[in-house]
Design an enzyme around this catalytic site. Structure first.
Site, PDB file in Angstrom:
ATOM      1  N   LYS A  28       0.836  -1.206   0.000  1.00  0.00           N
ATOM      2  CA  LYS A  28       0.000   0.000   0.000  1.00  0.00           C
ATOM      3  C   LYS A  28       0.868   1.252   0.000  1.00  0.00           C
ATOM      4  O   LYS A  28       0.607   2.187  -0.762  1.00  0.00           O
ATOM      5  CB  LYS A  28      -0.920  -0.047   1.230  1.00  0.00           C
ATOM      6  CG  LYS A  28      -1.919   1.078   1.301  1.00  0.00           C
ATOM      7  CD  LYS A  28      -3.194   0.647   1.989  1.00  0.00           C
ATOM      8  CE  LYS A  28      -3.036   0.422   3.481  1.00  0.00           C
ATOM      9  NZ  LYS A  28      -2.894   1.663   4.250  1.00  0.00           N
ATOM     10  N   SER A  29       1.876   1.289   0.842  1.00  0.00           N
ATOM     11  CA  SER A  29       2.727   2.484   0.930  1.00  0.00           C
ATOM     12  C   SER A  29       3.403   2.768  -0.410  1.00  0.00           C
ATOM     13  O   SER A  29       3.444   3.913  -0.880  1.00  0.00           O
ATOM     14  CB  SER A  29       3.805   2.286   1.994  1.00  0.00           C
ATOM     15  OG  SER A  29       3.228   2.232   3.269  1.00  0.00           O
ATOM     16  N   ARG A 129      -9.194  11.911  12.337  1.00  0.00           N
ATOM     17  CA  ARG A 129      -7.742  11.781  12.560  1.00  0.00           C
ATOM     18  C   ARG A 129      -7.032  13.133  12.475  1.00  0.00           C
ATOM     19  O   ARG A 129      -7.450  14.017  11.727  1.00  0.00           O
ATOM     20  CB  ARG A 129      -7.148  10.778  11.554  1.00  0.00           C
ATOM     21  CG  ARG A 129      -7.717   9.384  11.771  1.00  0.00           C
ATOM     22  CD  ARG A 129      -7.167   8.381  10.801  1.00  0.00           C
ATOM     23  NE  ARG A 129      -5.753   8.119  11.022  1.00  0.00           N
ATOM     24  CZ  ARG A 129      -5.015   7.335  10.244  1.00  0.00           C
ATOM     25  NH1 ARG A 129      -5.550   6.763   9.189  1.00  0.00           N
ATOM     26  NH2 ARG A 129      -3.742   7.138  10.516  1.00  0.00           N
ATOM     27  N   ASP A 326       2.106  -1.058  11.927  1.00  0.00           N
ATOM     28  CA  ASP A 326       0.782  -1.502  11.467  1.00  0.00           C
ATOM     29  C   ASP A 326       0.478  -2.952  11.865  1.00  0.00           C
ATOM     30  O   ASP A 326      -0.628  -3.432  11.630  1.00  0.00           O
ATOM     31  CB  ASP A 326       0.681  -1.370   9.948  1.00  0.00           C
ATOM     32  CG  ASP A 326       0.651   0.092   9.515  1.00  0.00           C
ATOM     33  OD1 ASP A 326       0.269   0.948  10.338  1.00  0.00           O
ATOM     34  OD2 ASP A 326       1.020   0.378   8.363  1.00  0.00           O
ATOM     35  N   LYS A 353      -4.384   5.816  14.666  1.00  0.00           N
ATOM     36  CA  LYS A 353      -4.469   5.138  13.354  1.00  0.00           C
ATOM     37  C   LYS A 353      -5.924   5.162  12.882  1.00  0.00           C
ATOM     38  O   LYS A 353      -6.710   5.981  13.329  1.00  0.00           O
ATOM     39  CB  LYS A 353      -3.924   3.717  13.483  1.00  0.00           C
ATOM     40  CG  LYS A 353      -2.441   3.665  13.807  1.00  0.00           C
ATOM     41  CD  LYS A 353      -1.606   4.213  12.673  1.00  0.00           C
ATOM     42  CE  LYS A 353      -0.134   4.232  13.019  1.00  0.00           C
ATOM     43  NZ  LYS A 353       0.664   4.968  12.028  1.00  0.00           N
ATOM     44  N   ARG A 357      -6.165   1.818  18.033  1.00  0.00           N
ATOM     45  CA  ARG A 357      -5.949   0.369  17.902  1.00  0.00           C
ATOM     46  C   ARG A 357      -5.613  -0.305  19.229  1.00  0.00           C
ATOM     47  O   ARG A 357      -5.834  -1.511  19.372  1.00  0.00           O
ATOM     48  CB  ARG A 357      -4.842   0.092  16.868  1.00  0.00           C
ATOM     49  CG  ARG A 357      -5.350   0.289  15.450  1.00  0.00           C
ATOM     50  CD  ARG A 357      -4.310   0.018  14.394  1.00  0.00           C
ATOM     51  NE  ARG A 357      -4.937   0.042  13.075  1.00  0.00           N
ATOM     52  CZ  ARG A 357      -4.274   0.151  11.926  1.00  0.00           C
ATOM     53  NH1 ARG A 357      -2.959   0.262  11.934  1.00  0.00           N
ATOM     54  NH2 ARG A 357      -4.928   0.148  10.785  1.00  0.00           N
ATOM     55  N   ARG A 402      -7.462  -3.422   9.578  1.00  0.00           N
ATOM     56  CA  ARG A 402      -6.550  -4.342  10.274  1.00  0.00           C
ATOM     57  C   ARG A 402      -7.176  -4.935  11.537  1.00  0.00           C
ATOM     58  O   ARG A 402      -6.837  -6.044  11.943  1.00  0.00           O
ATOM     59  CB  ARG A 402      -5.225  -3.640  10.597  1.00  0.00           C
ATOM     60  CG  ARG A 402      -4.497  -3.183   9.339  1.00  0.00           C
ATOM     61  CD  ARG A 402      -3.045  -2.876   9.600  1.00  0.00           C
ATOM     62  NE  ARG A 402      -2.525  -1.891   8.673  1.00  0.00           N
ATOM     63  CZ  ARG A 402      -2.181  -2.136   7.411  1.00  0.00           C
ATOM     64  NH1 ARG A 402      -2.305  -3.345   6.917  1.00  0.00           N
ATOM     65  NH2 ARG A 402      -1.729  -1.166   6.643  1.00  0.00           N
TER      66      ARG A 402
HETATM   67  C1  S3P Z   1       2.505   4.865   6.230  1.00  0.00           C
HETATM   68  C2  S3P Z   1       3.033   5.297   7.427  1.00  0.00           C
HETATM   69  C3  S3P Z   1       2.535   4.865   8.747  1.00  0.00           C
HETATM   70  C4  S3P Z   1       1.625   3.640   8.631  1.00  0.00           C
HETATM   71  C5  S3P Z   1       0.651   3.762   7.493  1.00  0.00           C
HETATM   72  C6  S3P Z   1       1.388   3.907   6.175  1.00  0.00           C
HETATM   73  C7  S3P Z   1       3.085   5.355   4.977  1.00  0.00           C
HETATM   74  O1  S3P Z   1       1.786   5.920   9.315  1.00  0.00           O
HETATM   75  O2  S3P Z   1       0.932   3.435   9.839  1.00  0.00           O
HETATM   76  O3  S3P Z   1      -0.188   2.627   7.427  1.00  0.00           O
HETATM   77  O4  S3P Z   1       2.818   4.780   3.907  1.00  0.00           O
HETATM   78  O5  S3P Z   1       3.853   6.339   5.028  1.00  0.00           O
HETATM   79  P1  S3P Z   1       2.486   7.094  10.186  1.00  0.00           P
HETATM   80  O6  S3P Z   1       3.278   7.939   9.294  1.00  0.00           O
HETATM   81  O7  S3P Z   1       1.315   7.826  10.800  1.00  0.00           O
HETATM   82  O8  S3P Z   1       3.301   6.374  11.214  1.00  0.00           O
END
Ligand code: S3P
Length: 446
Positions: A28-29, A129, A326, A353, A357, A402
């Protein structure tokens, strides 16, 4: 898109062992970043293995709204015709990022140094958020935001007409904040510097360099210092997206807790800034073999073989939290079936999140018959061994993919079925989760 539809209850129950191949979707990232950097490049970007989950599709629609051409060519294969750094157009309508904190925060960064206004919103989870964490550093570039109380969405962001470069130390470990600042820095003259005390996932830095930006990374006494040279001409390229280690965590966990299981999970991204869960599982006694280690498109990966294992509770080193942030929901579920307590500290970020969570896992596990201790930044799960989870309850998924997947996996090894009130959010990150788990032999009904 906002997920305001009908809730989709799901239920899982114990059945035979899990066997076979679990081909999980793209990361996903990496998928969000590929679309955004493709849109900010000149020429064509081809993305292979893009995650076609709601979160990423929302980012694709957003990139279209900012003027890029984004087309789906085949399963997971997408083409982006970018507008170049500084080339974004003003969107005609509100940008709806659905459930995705990563999507909205990165896109706000990417537009914050363009002379235009965009209005952002999302689903009920995303509207709750905090956005101040990105709005504050973006204001240093000269961007102006007006949102609801506490910097909540919907929010209008006007990009800086004459941006200045910024040096910013992230106040919390967050790859989203780091990435928003770096993406804003793309259209600022001179050098934008981000300093992070703890290293968070580094896909943005890796991918920026891959698209032709100059990115220098050094370690100083203050932490990790990332320097980006502004106003590069990014060149479109081909990106192969590794399979998502965070999604893989669910079938991996299920195989570890269902007796007799033996599965293969191929092509999983094992970037060290993401792979903390796998170290933790091995320390708990998990039988995981990492075969065929290789690097593709700048990201390390391997094929995993996972077998049923008797797990022992451990104290997870708090400094590892950032590389498995995550994965705490699924770890907490597994911990319930381990022998003895699993102690998870340094996890304050879990409170903000897709839902809180720590609270969601604590309440859900208690309902399943597990003793929990919790505090602002910690969770202790008192595991009761391989057959120790009663189940026989309904758990709230709180619009969090999740949380839903964690309890569905736990139900596969509980004494009585576990029902999740709404499994619809699973489609944000892992469309096909239920089908994949069923192919392995799991009993999950929707
Ligand atoms: C992500 C960063 C994380 C992670 C999220 C994806 C990203 O969040 O929890 O699912 O793709 O940069 P944070 O930057 O809030 O830690």
């Amino acid at each position: 898109m906002s997920h305001g539809g009908e809730p989709m209850p799901m239920e899982s129950r114990a059945a035979g062992p899990l066997r076979g191949m679990a081909e999980v979707p793209g990361d996903k990232s990496v998928s969000h970043r590929a679309l955004i950097l493709g849109a900010l490049s000149i020429g064509e970007t081809r993305i292979l293995g893009l995650l076609e989950g709601e979160d990423v599709l929302d980012t694709g629609r957003a990139m279209r709204a900012f003027g890029a051409r984004v087309e789906r060519l085949a399963d997971g294969e997408w083409q982006v015709q970018g507008v170049g750094v500084g080339g974004f157009l003003e969107p005609e309508d509100v940008i709806d990022c659905g459930n995705s904190g990563t999507g909205v925060r990165l896109i706000m960064g990417a537009m914050a140094t363009s002379d235009l206004t965009a209005v952002f919103t999302g689903d009920a989870s995303l509207r709750g958020r905090p956005m101040g964490r990105v709005i504050d550093p973006l204001a240093l570039f000269g961007a102006q935001a007006r949102g609801r109380r506490g910097g909540r969405l919907p929010l209008a962001l006007t990009g800086a007409a004459n941006p200045v470069p910024v040096t910013y130390t992230t106040p919390m470990p967050s790859a989203q904040v780091k990435s928003a600042v770096l993406l804003a820095g793309l259209n600022a003259p001179g050098e934008t510097v981000v300093i992070e005390r703890e290293q968070t996932r580094d896909h943005t830095e890796r991918m920026l360099a891959g698209f032709g930006a100059t990115v220098a990374v050094e370690t100083s006494t203050e932490g990790r210092v990332i320097t980006l040279t502004g106003q590069p001409e990014l060149q479109g390229r081909t990106i192969s997206v590794p399979r998502d280690p965070s999604s893989a965590a669910f079938p991996v966990a299920a195989a570890l807790i269902v007796e007799g299981s033996d599965i293969t999970v191929p092509g999983i991204g094992l970037n060290p800034t993401r792979a903390g869960l796998y170290d933790t599982l091995v320390e708990m006694g998990a039988r995981i073999d990492f075969a065929n280690r290789r690097e593709e498109g700048g990201e390390p990966m391997a094929d995993l073989r996972v077998r049923f294992s008797e797990l022992t509770g451990i104290e997870v080193p708090p400094e590892r939290a950032v590389s498995m942030i995550d994965e705490y929901p699924i770890l907490a579920a597994l911990a319930a079936l381990a022998d003895g307590p699993t102690v998870m500290r340094g996890i304050r970020e879990l409170r903000v999140k897709e839902c809180d969570r720590i609270d969601a896992m604590a309440r859900g596990l208690e309902a399943c018959g597990i003793r929990i201790e919790e505090g602002t930044d910690y969770l202790i799960v008192h595991g009761r061994g391989p057959r120790g989870v009663a189940g026989g309850t309904t758990v709230s998924s709180r619009l969090d993919h999740r949380i839903a997947m964690s309890f569905l996996c736990l139900g596969l090894a509980a004494q009585a079925p576990i029902r999740v009130d709404d499994g619809a959010p699973i489609a944000t990150s892992f469309p096909g989760f239920v089908a994949l788990m069923r192919r392995l032999g799991a009993e999950i009904t929707a």
